[in-house]
Write a protein that holds these residues in place. Sequence first.
Motif, mmCIF file in Angstrom:
data_model
loop_
_atom_site.group_PDB
_atom_site.id
_atom_site.type_symbol
_atom_site.label_atom_id
_atom_site.label_comp_id
_atom_site.label_asym_id
_atom_site.label_seq_id
_atom_site.Cartn_x
_atom_site.Cartn_y
_atom_site.Cartn_z
ATOM 1 N N ARG A 20 48.494 33.242 36.773
ATOM 2 C CA ARG A 20 48.169 32.527 38.013
ATOM 3 C C ARG A 20 49.214 31.464 38.323
ATOM 4 N N ALA A 343 47.801 32.591 44.012
ATOM 5 C CA ALA A 343 47.651 32.431 42.561
ATOM 6 C C ALA A 343 46.366 33.065 42.051
ATOM 7 N N PHE A 344 45.304 33.015 42.854
ATOM 8 C CA PHE A 344 44.015 33.553 42.418
ATOM 9 C C PHE A 344 43.725 34.927 43.007
ATOM 10 N N VAL A 349 47.054 38.985 40.095
ATOM 11 C CA VAL A 349 46.814 38.513 38.735
ATOM 12 C C VAL A 349 46.735 39.661 37.749
#
Length: 351
Positions: A20, A343-344, A349
């Motif tokens: 992340r 990032a999430f 991911v």
Amino acid sequence: MSAPHHSFAGLKITPLNQRRIENFKANKRGYWSFWIFLTVFTLTLFAELIANDKPLVIYFDGSFYSPITNVYPETAFGGDFETEADYGDPYLVELIEKQGWIIHAPIPYSFDTHVTNLPGPAPFEPTRQNWLGTDDQARDVLARMIYGFRISVLFGLVLTVLSSIVGVAVGAAQGYFGGLTDLVGQRLIEIWNGMPVLFMLIILASVVQPNFWWLLGLMLLFSWTSLVSVVRAEFLRARNFEYVKAARALGVTNSSIMYRHVLPNAMVATLTFLPFITSGSVVTLTSLDFLGFGLPPGSPSLGELLKQGKDNLQAPWLGVTAFFVIAFMLSLLVFIGEAVRDAFDPRKVQR
């Protein structure tokens, strides 16, 4: 064999969180916006050391003095009166410099300092002494901009944290318990969201003169619902997972299941909303200040600076300064929000 854990500042970072962080860094615009925003905000936290009409340090007759944190009479520096020292008085400055020295702030004006030596009527255009000019009350615009940026960001961050805590708690209770709890909660939120928020804030703010915390409480009344639907959906989905049913069968309490096992799933979706909630809080505060129902008169406010720009069209530096500061702040927050969302993003991911 378990995957290796990275560490940062003594804290272990799991491989998932490491990916992340890498995704956040991969969004260059958001990554650099984060550091620019953090740097500017950190500088404004020390606004009293950057813009202040009082000296930072005075050395006089073998002793050090700190006018920022203490009040000294004129007699402490060889003056004639017991009144508070006026460090803009040439006579007092001359007395101090005869037996010591003075270190002034880079900007020798605070947000409420009235500049008395202007070449013309206020608002006056930018000069060497006032880099962004003065407003219609002869106060330095740059100093008010620095203090205004700080109070706007602090207001947005505190409101985001408090509204997130309330919203997550309500959404978790609705989603986990469901049934009548969820039904009643949804009906109450629908009624609450149907209220004209801006008019309600204006009415409440006109009854009582709000300060920072009073205005924060008023805003919290109407902003906590922004995360309820997101958290509720995650808890409704996770309540039927096998490990949740197993924990219930083993006698684990509902509060422990919600906090330890279900809440981490909901936080992924919640964190992606936080930068956008912060920017919305800043805009609402600016709007209320612009309308005259925000912070008390005289407070360093970007909304009040915008209002002065509207009322003083002959002084374009007022409106232009406020516009660019607000646009700069909101642009950084939006870019940071995009990076947090990347990032999430589970598609990135899990690569």
